[in-house]
Design an enzyme around this catalytic site. Structure first.
Site, mmCIF file in Angstrom:
data_model
loop_
_atom_site.group_PDB
_atom_site.id
_atom_site.type_symbol
_atom_site.label_atom_id
_atom_site.label_comp_id
_atom_site.label_asym_id
_atom_site.label_seq_id
_atom_site.Cartn_x
_atom_site.Cartn_y
_atom_site.Cartn_z
ATOM 1 N N HIS A 48 0.820 -1.207 0.000
ATOM 2 C CA HIS A 48 0.000 0.000 0.000
ATOM 3 C C HIS A 48 0.855 1.259 0.000
ATOM 4 O O HIS A 48 2.047 1.211 0.280
ATOM 5 C CB HIS A 48 -0.978 0.037 1.183
ATOM 6 C CG HIS A 48 -0.343 0.045 2.540
ATOM 7 N ND1 HIS A 48 -0.067 -1.095 3.253
ATOM 8 C CD2 HIS A 48 0.086 1.069 3.323
ATOM 9 C CE1 HIS A 48 0.480 -0.781 4.413
ATOM 10 N NE2 HIS A 48 0.603 0.529 4.479
ATOM 11 N N HIS B 240 3.964 7.245 3.675
ATOM 12 C CA HIS B 240 4.900 6.121 3.506
ATOM 13 C C HIS B 240 4.423 5.168 2.428
ATOM 14 O O HIS B 240 3.276 5.232 1.980
ATOM 15 C CB HIS B 240 5.124 5.369 4.826
ATOM 16 C CG HIS B 240 3.922 4.624 5.361
ATOM 17 N ND1 HIS B 240 3.059 5.156 6.292
ATOM 18 C CD2 HIS B 240 3.441 3.384 5.103
ATOM 19 C CE1 HIS B 240 2.125 4.278 6.589
ATOM 20 N NE2 HIS B 240 2.319 3.183 5.875
ATOM 21 N N GLU C 11 7.559 1.186 5.060
ATOM 22 C CA GLU C 11 7.043 0.145 5.946
ATOM 23 C C GLU C 11 7.318 -1.195 5.274
ATOM 24 O O GLU C 11 7.064 -1.347 4.075
ATOM 25 C CB GLU C 11 5.530 0.344 6.123
ATOM 26 C CG GLU C 11 4.848 -0.707 6.978
ATOM 27 C CD GLU C 11 3.345 -0.422 7.162
ATOM 28 O OE1 GLU C 11 2.771 0.352 6.374
ATOM 29 O OE2 GLU C 11 2.775 -0.993 8.105
HETATM 30 CO CO CO Z 1 1.126 1.447 6.248
#
Ligand code: CO
Length: 134
Positions: free
Chosen positions: A7, A79, A130
């Protein structure tokens, strides 16, 4: 090591309003808001064919994204999240190469019930990354 893009996360001041924008302006499928207390955020997921967008707003005074949305009241890219097969092996590889892992270096439980950790943006092209165990 790096796998698929899971994502892209966008930080906003109001996740309901952001979800309505994605739904009404872009015709996207959006989830109900969900509070992630461990991460200090409320999130809505926008489901796309090949990935998803995580819209998130600060949850609580100590939220790690509170200062970010204060600087960017219109919202902004926060992010990107990549999958890895083994999060401990990925962490150890990064630490061994001198990269910094945020927090105490232990994986957190992410929004999708999978283990995650964050790599310092100064060590990855100025972007907060991440890593999520696949
Ligand atoms: Co995230």
């Amino acid at each position: 090591m790096i796998g698929r893009l899971d994502h892209v996360a966008i930080a906003v001041t109001d996740v309901e309003s952001a979800a309505a924008t994605y739904r009404d302006l872009l015709g996207a499928r959006v989830s109900e808001p969900k509070a992630l207390f461990e991460q200090g955020v409320r999130v809505v997921f926008v489901e796309l064919d090949n990935t998803r967008i995580e819209l998130m707003e600060p949850l609580g005074d100590a939220s790690p994204i509170a200062a970010f949305v204060e600087r960017k009241p219109d919202g902004g890219l926060h992010h990107v999240c990549y999958e890895v097969d083994d999060i401990i092996a990925a962490r150890d590889h990064l630490l061994g190469a001198g990269a910094r892992i945020l927090g105490d270096g232990q994986p957190l439980m992410g929004a999708h019930g999978k283990r995650v950790l964050f790599v310092h943006p100064k060590d990855l092209c100025g972007t907060l990354v991440e890593l999520q165990e696949a």
